[in-house]
Every structure is written in structure tokens, then in C-alpha cells.
Write a protein that holds these residues in place. Structure first.
Motif, PDB file in Angstrom:
ATOM      1  N   SER A   1      50.215  46.196  11.044  1.00  0.00           N
ATOM      2  CA  SER A   1      49.287  45.449  11.894  1.00  0.00           C
ATOM      3  C   SER A   1      48.461  44.487  11.052  1.00  0.00           C
ATOM      4  CB  SER A   1      48.337  46.417  12.613  1.00  0.00           C
ATOM      5  OG  SER A   1      49.052  47.277  13.455  1.00  0.00           O
TER       6      SER A   1
ATOM      7  N   PRO B   1      45.599  39.132  15.036  1.00  0.00           N
ATOM      8  CA  PRO B   1      46.396  38.239  15.885  1.00  0.00           C
ATOM      9  C   PRO B   1      46.434  36.831  15.295  1.00  0.00           C
ATOM     10  CG  PRO B   1      44.903  39.554  17.204  1.00  0.00           C
ATOM     11  CD  PRO B   1      44.532  39.793  15.759  1.00  0.00           C
TER      12      PRO B   1
ATOM     13  N   TYR C   1      52.996  36.895  17.375  1.00  0.00           N
ATOM     14  CA  TYR C   1      51.863  35.978  17.214  1.00  0.00           C
ATOM     15  C   TYR C   1      50.561  36.500  17.831  1.00  0.00           C
ATOM     16  CZ  TYR C   1      49.867  31.382  16.333  1.00  0.00           C
ATOM     17  OH  TYR C   1      49.118  30.351  15.864  1.00  0.00           O
ATOM     18  N   LEU C   2      50.597  36.997  19.066  1.00  0.00           N
ATOM     19  CA  LEU C   2      49.353  37.419  19.716  1.00  0.00           C
ATOM     20  C   LEU C   2      48.928  38.832  19.349  1.00  0.00           C
ATOM     21  CD1 LEU C   2      49.755  35.786  23.235  1.00  0.00           C
ATOM     22  CD2 LEU C   2      48.344  35.036  21.317  1.00  0.00           C
ATOM     23  N   SER C   3      49.873  39.728  19.058  1.00  0.00           N
ATOM     24  CA  SER C   3      49.494  41.116  18.747  1.00  0.00           C
ATOM     25  C   SER C   3      49.233  41.330  17.265  1.00  0.00           C
ATOM     26  CB  SER C   3      50.585  42.085  19.207  1.00  0.00           C
ATOM     27  OG  SER C   3      51.721  41.992  18.355  1.00  0.00           O
ATOM     28  N   GLY C   4      49.844  40.529  16.404  1.00  0.00           N
ATOM     29  CA  GLY C   4      49.685  40.719  14.974  1.00  0.00           C
ATOM     30  C   GLY C   4      50.498  41.879  14.417  1.00  0.00           C
TER      31      GLY C   4
END
Length: 130
Positions: free
Chosen positions: A57, A60, A82-85
Motif C-alpha cells: 500500500s 493514492p 491509481y486511486l487505491s494506491g
């Protein structure tokens, strides 16, 4: 006093405005590393020869790849969503004993390490053992 032309003012405004409207360069070090599913859910015991998901992780919008290692040997790389990382690869342990797993992000540099135990498989990768 000299009058500044309209086109010069528009150019200056566009350059200065662009400085404030441009998105910053995204990037973040790895903040967490998980391996799943382990025996009985999230644990630190894994079976030799069975395949698991290693997930790193970051923040983001992180750019660049994440590199995954098992005892210092690179076992794969992935780009974070891209959005969650989160970046995920499949990992299959090939040796018994304690393993140091880590995920590394180059820019900005940073990594997270976990230690897990790899034990003999009970014969079926889908059957957890006690």
C-alpha cells in the motif's frame, strides 16, 4: 510610463495561473505490506509451494512501480492502482523457514518489511493446518 500590452499580461497570467493549477507530482513510500490468505486468514504462517497475494500500500495517486522481494530476491513488480494506491503480485514460497518479505518504491524511496514463516504444505494448499 509605458503601457504593457494585453498579450503580455495574458501570458503572465497563464504562466502564474498554471503554477497553481498544475497537480503536484504524486509519489509515496510503501506504508504497508500484506500477504493473503494465510492459514486461517491473515497470519504470518504460509505453506511451501502454495500461491498467495502480496499487496503493498502507498498513498493514492502514487506514480511508479512497487518492487517485491523475498529474502533479498526480487519476486515481482507491479504498478499501484491509481486511486487505491495498492499494488499486488502472486507469491509462491520455494524454501522453508523464516522469510523477510519487503516491498520497495523508488521515488520517493521507502519500503516496508514483514517476517513470515514458511512451513511444509499439508498436501492441499486450500486446507489450513493447526
Amino acid at each position: 510610463m509605458k503601457r504593457v500590452g494585453c498579450s503580455v499580461l495574458v501570458t503572465i497570467f497563464a504562466v502564474v495561473g498554471g503554477l497553481f493549477l498544475t497537480a503536484p507530482s504524486a509519489g509515496a513510500a510503501v506504508t504497508a505490506l500484506e500477504v493473503s490468505p494465510g492459514d486461517w486468514g491473515q497470519t504470518l504462517v504460509y505453506d511451501l509451494g502454495c500461491t498467495y497475494q502480496m499487496t503493498a500500500s502507498t498513498a493514492p495517486l502514487t506514480e511508479g512501480g512497487i518492487h517485491f522481494f523475498d529474502n533479498g530476491i526480487r519476486v515481482g513488480s507491479a504498478f499501484p492502482v491509481y486511486l487505491s494506491g495498492k499494488a499486488t503480485i502472486a507469491w509462491t514460497p520455494t524454501t522453508l523457514g523464516i522469510h523477510e518479505l519487503y516491498a520497495y518504491h523508488l521515488v520517493p524511496p521507502g519500503y516496508t518489511t514483514i517476517h513470515v514463516l514458511v512451513v511444509p504444505c499439508p498436501g492441499d494448499c486450500n486446507v489450513p493446518h493447526l
